[in-house]
Enzyme design. Structure first.
Site, PDB file in Angstrom:
ATOM      1  CD  GLU A  31      49.313  47.786  32.243  1.00 22.65           C
ATOM      2  OE1 GLU A  31      48.664  46.832  31.787  1.00 22.65           O
ATOM      3  OE2 GLU A  31      49.911  47.733  33.340  1.00 22.65           O
ATOM      4  CG  HIS A  62      47.033  46.748  36.471  1.00 15.71           C
ATOM      5  ND1 HIS A  62      46.299  45.598  36.349  1.00 15.71           N
ATOM      6  CD2 HIS A  62      47.761  46.839  35.325  1.00 15.71           C
ATOM      7  CE1 HIS A  62      46.567  45.022  35.190  1.00 15.71           C
ATOM      8  NE2 HIS A  62      47.456  45.748  34.547  1.00 15.71           N
ATOM      9  CG  HIS A 100      52.019  44.667  36.185  1.00 15.34           C
ATOM     10  ND1 HIS A 100      50.828  44.285  35.616  1.00 15.34           N
ATOM     11  CD2 HIS A 100      51.795  44.707  37.510  1.00 15.34           C
ATOM     12  CE1 HIS A 100      49.930  44.089  36.567  1.00 15.34           C
ATOM     13  NE2 HIS A 100      50.491  44.338  37.725  1.00 15.34           N
ATOM     14  CG  ASP A 111      46.202  43.722  31.856  1.00 14.04           C
ATOM     15  OD1 ASP A 111      46.657  44.876  31.903  1.00 14.04           O
ATOM     16  OD2 ASP A 111      46.808  42.734  32.326  1.00 14.04           O
ATOM     17  CD  GLU A 138      48.248  41.150  35.824  1.00 12.36           C
ATOM     18  OE1 GLU A 138      48.033  41.882  34.826  1.00 12.36           O
ATOM     19  OE2 GLU A 138      49.204  40.363  35.894  1.00 12.36           O
ATOM     20  CD  GLU A 149      51.602  37.947  32.810  1.00 11.88           C
ATOM     21  OE1 GLU A 149      51.009  38.766  32.071  1.00 11.88           O
ATOM     22  OE2 GLU A 149      52.123  38.271  33.892  1.00 11.88           O
ATOM     23  CG  HIS A 182      47.235  39.427  31.044  1.00 11.24           C
ATOM     24  ND1 HIS A 182      47.779  39.983  32.182  1.00 11.24           N
ATOM     25  CD2 HIS A 182      47.187  38.087  31.259  1.00 11.24           C
ATOM     26  CE1 HIS A 182      48.052  39.007  33.059  1.00 11.24           C
ATOM     27  NE2 HIS A 182      47.710  37.862  32.513  1.00 11.24           N
TER      28      HIS A 182
HETATM   29 ZN    ZN Z   1      48.315  45.347  32.712  1.00 13.02          ZN
HETATM   30 MN    MN Z   2      48.618  42.047  32.806  1.00 15.55          MN
END
Ligand code: ZN
Ligand code: MN
Length: 255
Positions: free
Chosen positions: A180, A34, A175, A43, A32, A120, A118
């Site tokens: 992160e 970032h 996010h 992630d 994904e 989701e 992650h």
């Molecule tokens: Zn992430």
């Molecule tokens: Mn994520």
């Protein structure tokens, strides 16, 4: 120190560690975007790093990370329209979790820990665990136990206050933000370029989701808040808090 990565063990060594009752940690991530300042695999890398350190402390093993995850949602991951973000259908995530858990159970593993990186993925991990436990019961296996956790849930208010100095925007818009980025600066500084951070206000969303998504809701950076204040020292602090908290939780949870 004992090796913890299952993939790097010869099978008799693995079988013996399983026989001795080692819990198996499974990092569950995503591919994904970032933001412009960071690679697309935090992630995966972050729950893997945490899982490996926890496994070293508690005598566990770490399965290869699941490198793809459920579709990025606009209000938690910028959205699945972004270039690079490469996602699985929920059914696929669920099936991968179920299949891996059933294989571990076939080897004799009886304690598994899903270490989610992650947001989701959460519901689909839960569904995969539920299906695995149900099918294992049909096979007469009743003593297989699972823990599902997301590492950021182990970061307490004291750590948040220390890092954000009262400016915490909330996990929902973290996010590609400070959390992160700080962890990546500490663990994988070669995959971060702080000169490319776009310093913008946290994204604001209405209290509903809209489909098809409105791309203009997502900040152009793809991040939902600014990573500007992220430092490697904060990353070390967050890592320590997560490893300690998760190790302590696992030491008692299976008893
Ligand atoms: Zn992430
Ligand atoms: Mn994520």
């Amino acid at each position: 120190m004992k090796r913890v990565r299952i993939a790097e063990l010869a099978w008799p060594v693995y079988a013996q560690r399983v026989e001795a009752g080692a819990p198996v940690l499974i990092p569950v991530g995503a591919l994904e975007q970032h933001g412009p300042h960071m690679s697309m695999n935090p992630d995966v890398l972050l729950p893997t790093a945490i899982a490996e350190r926890v496994a070293e402390r508690i005598g566990g093993l770490v399965a290869p990370a699941i490198a793809y995850g459920y579709k990025s949602q606009q209000k938690s991951g910028g959205g699945n329209h972004m270039p690079g973000t490469t996602s699985l259908d929920g059914l696929t995530v669920t099936s991968i979790i179920r299949d891996v858990l059933k294989e571990l159970a076939r080897h004799g593993v009886r304690k598994a820990v899903l270490v989610n990186g992650h947001y989701e993925n959460s519901a689909f991990i839960t569904e995969g665990v539920d299906l695995a436990l149900r099918e294992l019961r049909w096979d007469g296996i009743h003593d297989f136990r699972c823990i599902i956790l997301s590492y950021w849930d182990f970061i307490g208010q004291q750590t948040i206050d220390e890092i954000y100095q009262g400016d915490f925007p909330g996990w929902a818009v973290e996010h590609g933000g400070v959390l992160e980025t700080a962890l990546m600066l500490h663990l994988h500084p070669d995959l971060v370029d702080m000169s490319l951070v776009q310093d913008h206000r946290p994204a604001e969303f209405p209290p509903y989701d809209f489909f098809p998504i409105k791309p203009e809701w997502t900040p152009p950076s793809g991040c939902l808040s600014s990573a500007k204040r992220a430092t490697a020292a904060h990353g070390q602090l967050i890592l320590d808090v997560c490893v300690q908290g998760i190790s302590a939780a696992l030491a008692t949870a299976f008893d």
